[in-house]
Design a protein around this motif. Structure first.
Motif, PDB file in Angstrom:
ATOM      1  N   VAL A 160     -17.017   1.247 -13.489  1.00 61.67           N
ATOM      2  CA  VAL A 160     -16.046   1.284 -12.396  1.00 61.67           C
ATOM      3  C   VAL A 160     -14.668   0.941 -12.925  1.00 61.67           C
ATOM      4  O   VAL A 160     -14.473  -0.080 -13.587  1.00 61.67           O
ATOM      5  CB  VAL A 160     -16.453   0.288 -11.297  1.00 61.67           C
ATOM      6  N   GLN A 161     -13.718   1.804 -12.629  1.00 60.92           N
ATOM      7  CA  GLN A 161     -12.318   1.523 -12.969  1.00 60.92           C
ATOM      8  C   GLN A 161     -11.497   1.506 -11.697  1.00 60.92           C
ATOM      9  O   GLN A 161     -11.672   2.361 -10.826  1.00 60.92           O
ATOM     10  CB  GLN A 161     -11.791   2.577 -13.937  1.00 60.92           C
ATOM     11  N   LEU A 162     -10.616   0.528 -11.609  1.00 59.15           N
ATOM     12  CA  LEU A 162      -9.772   0.357 -10.433  1.00 59.15           C
ATOM     13  C   LEU A 162      -8.315   0.351 -10.853  1.00 59.15           C
ATOM     14  O   LEU A 162      -7.968  -0.281 -11.860  1.00 59.15           O
ATOM     15  CB  LEU A 162     -10.114  -0.962  -9.725  1.00 59.15           C
ATOM     16  N   VAL A 163      -7.478   1.032 -10.091  1.00 57.83           N
ATOM     17  CA  VAL A 163      -6.047   1.091 -10.410  1.00 57.83           C
ATOM     18  C   VAL A 163      -5.257   0.670  -9.189  1.00 57.83           C
ATOM     19  O   VAL A 163      -5.333   1.316  -8.128  1.00 57.83           O
ATOM     20  CB  VAL A 163      -5.625   2.507 -10.841  1.00 57.83           C
ATOM     21  N   GLU A 164      -4.502  -0.416  -9.333  1.00 58.13           N
ATOM     22  CA  GLU A 164      -3.659  -0.902  -8.246  1.00 58.13           C
ATOM     23  C   GLU A 164      -2.273  -0.271  -8.325  1.00 58.13           C
ATOM     24  O   GLU A 164      -1.788   0.056  -9.415  1.00 58.13           O
ATOM     25  CB  GLU A 164      -3.488  -2.426  -8.304  1.00 58.13           C
ATOM     26  N   VAL A 187      10.563  -7.641  -2.890  1.00 60.25           N
ATOM     27  CA  VAL A 187      10.911  -7.536  -1.480  1.00 60.25           C
ATOM     28  C   VAL A 187      11.512  -8.856  -1.029  1.00 60.25           C
ATOM     29  O   VAL A 187      11.209  -9.918  -1.597  1.00 60.25           O
ATOM     30  CB  VAL A 187       9.668  -7.161  -0.642  1.00 60.25           C
ATOM     31  N   GLN A 188      12.352  -8.795  -0.016  1.00 60.96           N
ATOM     32  CA  GLN A 188      12.911 -10.018   0.532  1.00 60.96           C
ATOM     33  C   GLN A 188      11.917 -10.683   1.480  1.00 60.96           C
ATOM     34  O   GLN A 188      11.048 -10.020   2.064  1.00 60.96           O
ATOM     35  CB  GLN A 188      14.210  -9.712   1.265  1.00 60.96           C
ATOM     36  N   ALA A 189      12.053 -11.965   1.624  1.00 62.15           N
ATOM     37  CA  ALA A 189      11.196 -12.712   2.539  1.00 62.15           C
ATOM     38  C   ALA A 189      11.260 -12.101   3.934  1.00 62.15           C
ATOM     39  O   ALA A 189      12.330 -11.722   4.410  1.00 62.15           O
ATOM     40  CB  ALA A 189      11.626 -14.172   2.573  1.00 62.15           C
ATOM     41  N   GLY A 190      10.089 -11.997   4.543  1.00 57.50           N
ATOM     42  CA  GLY A 190       9.988 -11.369   5.854  1.00 57.50           C
ATOM     43  C   GLY A 190       9.655  -9.892   5.796  1.00 57.50           C
ATOM     44  O   GLY A 190       9.312  -9.289   6.825  1.00 57.50           O
ATOM     45  N   GLY A 191       9.745  -9.311   4.613  1.00 55.11           N
ATOM     46  CA  GLY A 191       9.468  -7.904   4.447  1.00 55.11           C
ATOM     47  C   GLY A 191       7.985  -7.602   4.292  1.00 55.11           C
ATOM     48  O   GLY A 191       7.132  -8.492   4.415  1.00 55.11           O
ATOM     49  N   SER A 192       7.692  -6.321   4.022  1.00 51.27           N
ATOM     50  CA  SER A 192       6.313  -5.857   3.918  1.00 51.27           C
ATOM     51  C   SER A 192       6.127  -5.014   2.661  1.00 51.27           C
ATOM     52  O   SER A 192       7.066  -4.382   2.170  1.00 51.27           O
ATOM     53  CB  SER A 192       5.949  -5.009   5.137  1.00 51.27           C
ATOM     54  N   LEU A 193       4.897  -5.019   2.177  1.00 51.58           N
ATOM     55  CA  LEU A 193       4.477  -4.140   1.089  1.00 51.58           C
ATOM     56  C   LEU A 193       3.056  -3.706   1.367  1.00 51.58           C
ATOM     57  O   LEU A 193       2.282  -4.447   1.990  1.00 51.58           O
ATOM     58  CB  LEU A 193       4.524  -4.863  -0.262  1.00 51.58           C
ATOM     59  N   LYS A 194       2.715  -2.525   0.861  1.00 52.40           N
ATOM     60  CA  LYS A 194       1.342  -2.048   0.996  1.00 52.40           C
ATOM     61  C   LYS A 194       0.801  -1.741  -0.390  1.00 52.40           C
ATOM     62  O   LYS A 194       1.318  -0.873  -1.100  1.00 52.40           O
ATOM     63  CB  LYS A 194       1.279  -0.795   1.870  1.00 52.40           C
ATOM     64  N   LEU A 195      -0.232  -2.457  -0.774  1.00 51.36           N
ATOM     65  CA  LEU A 195      -0.881  -2.248  -2.056  1.00 51.36           C
ATOM     66  C   LEU A 195      -2.053  -1.278  -1.890  1.00 51.36           C
ATOM     67  O   LEU A 195      -2.715  -1.265  -0.853  1.00 51.36           O
ATOM     68  CB  LEU A 195      -1.396  -3.567  -2.623  1.00 51.36           C
ATOM     69  N   SER A 196      -2.291  -0.510  -2.933  1.00 50.38           N
ATOM     70  CA  SER A 196      -3.416   0.422  -2.943  1.00 50.38           C
ATOM     71  C   SER A 196      -4.297   0.149  -4.143  1.00 50.38           C
ATOM     72  O   SER A 196      -3.806  -0.236  -5.209  1.00 50.38           O
ATOM     73  CB  SER A 196      -2.922   1.871  -3.004  1.00 50.38           C
ATOM     74  N   CYS A 197      -5.573   0.387  -3.982  1.00 51.73           N
ATOM     75  CA  CYS A 197      -6.542   0.234  -5.068  1.00 51.73           C
ATOM     76  C   CYS A 197      -7.374   1.506  -5.103  1.00 51.73           C
ATOM     77  O   CYS A 197      -8.205   1.733  -4.220  1.00 51.73           O
ATOM     78  CB  CYS A 197      -7.421  -0.985  -4.828  1.00 51.73           C
ATOM     79  N   THR A 234     -10.383   4.478  -1.291  1.00 49.96           N
ATOM     80  CA  THR A 234      -9.216   3.675  -1.652  1.00 49.96           C
ATOM     81  C   THR A 234      -9.120   2.484  -0.708  1.00 49.96           C
ATOM     82  O   THR A 234      -9.331   2.615   0.501  1.00 49.96           O
ATOM     83  CB  THR A 234      -7.940   4.510  -1.568  1.00 49.96           C
ATOM     84  N   THR A 235      -8.839   1.340  -1.267  1.00 47.97           N
ATOM     85  CA  THR A 235      -8.683   0.118  -0.492  1.00 47.97           C
ATOM     86  C   THR A 235      -7.208  -0.261  -0.454  1.00 47.97           C
ATOM     87  O   THR A 235      -6.519  -0.179  -1.468  1.00 47.97           O
ATOM     88  CB  THR A 235      -9.499  -1.025  -1.115  1.00 47.97           C
ATOM     89  N   PHE A 236      -6.749  -0.673   0.726  1.00 54.27           N
ATOM     90  CA  PHE A 236      -5.347  -1.006   0.919  1.00 54.27           C
ATOM     91  C   PHE A 236      -5.203  -2.465   1.341  1.00 54.27           C
ATOM     92  O   PHE A 236      -6.079  -3.037   1.981  1.00 54.27           O
ATOM     93  CB  PHE A 236      -4.738  -0.110   2.003  1.00 54.27           C
ATOM     94  N   LEU A 237      -4.059  -3.030   0.978  1.00 53.18           N
ATOM     95  CA  LEU A 237      -3.703  -4.362   1.459  1.00 53.18           C
ATOM     96  C   LEU A 237      -2.294  -4.272   2.015  1.00 53.18           C
ATOM     97  O   LEU A 237      -1.329  -4.133   1.260  1.00 53.18           O
ATOM     98  CB  LEU A 237      -3.774  -5.400   0.349  1.00 53.18           C
ATOM     99  N   LEU A 238      -2.179  -4.317   3.335  1.00 44.75           N
ATOM    100  CA  LEU A 238      -0.870  -4.319   3.974  1.00 44.75           C
ATOM    101  C   LEU A 238      -0.431  -5.763   4.139  1.00 44.75           C
ATOM    102  O   LEU A 238      -1.080  -6.547   4.816  1.00 44.75           O
ATOM    103  CB  LEU A 238      -0.934  -3.619   5.337  1.00 44.75           C
TER     104      LEU A 238
END
Length: 123
Positions: A2-6, A12-22, A78-82
């Motif tokens: 199994v290989q995973l790529v993030e 980002v500034q405080a209060g902002g958002s990011l979405k990670l993908s795996c 694909t797994t996401f982290l919002l």
């Protein structure tokens, strides 16, 4: 194997958002429990969120409850982290991890498969 790529990390500034993908490798031909962990310099690796199989129940670390959301695209596996309402203390390298179905470990030693990580910096 199994290989995973993030992806999706950044600054980002405080209060902002990011979405990670795996994204998993093509050999990802079975269902796994997926987790997101993070590690800041000089600190231990911390569990952020995990989505357990079967069932798809999500669990979150206390420090991110109500701010982070873990989801999966079943078609692409694909797994996401919002991550929302980000704080400077969320700054860390974020890792995606996988383990076998019917297990739902809270700690990193329960996951045999890991990605290389993606850096998140909140200022």
């Amino acid at each position: 194997h199994v290989q995973l790529v993030e992806s999706g990390g950044g600054s980002v500034q405080a209060g902002g958002s990011l979405k990670l993908s795996c994204a998993p490798s093509e050999s990802f031909d079975r269902t796994y429990t997926m987790g997101w962990f993070r590690q800041a310099p000089g600190k231990e690796r911390e569990g952020v969120a995990r989505i357990c199989t079967p069932g798809g129940t999500p669990f979150y670390g206390d420090s991110v409850k109500g701010r982070f959301n873990i989801t999966q695209d079943k078609r692409t596996r694909t797994t996401f982290l919002l991550m929302s309402s980000l704080k400077p203390e969320d700054t860390a390298m974020y890792f995606c991890a996988a383990t076998y179905i019917n297990s739902c470990p809270r700690t990193s030693d329960g996951y045999p498969f890991w990605g290389q990580g993606t850096q998140v910096t909140v200022s």
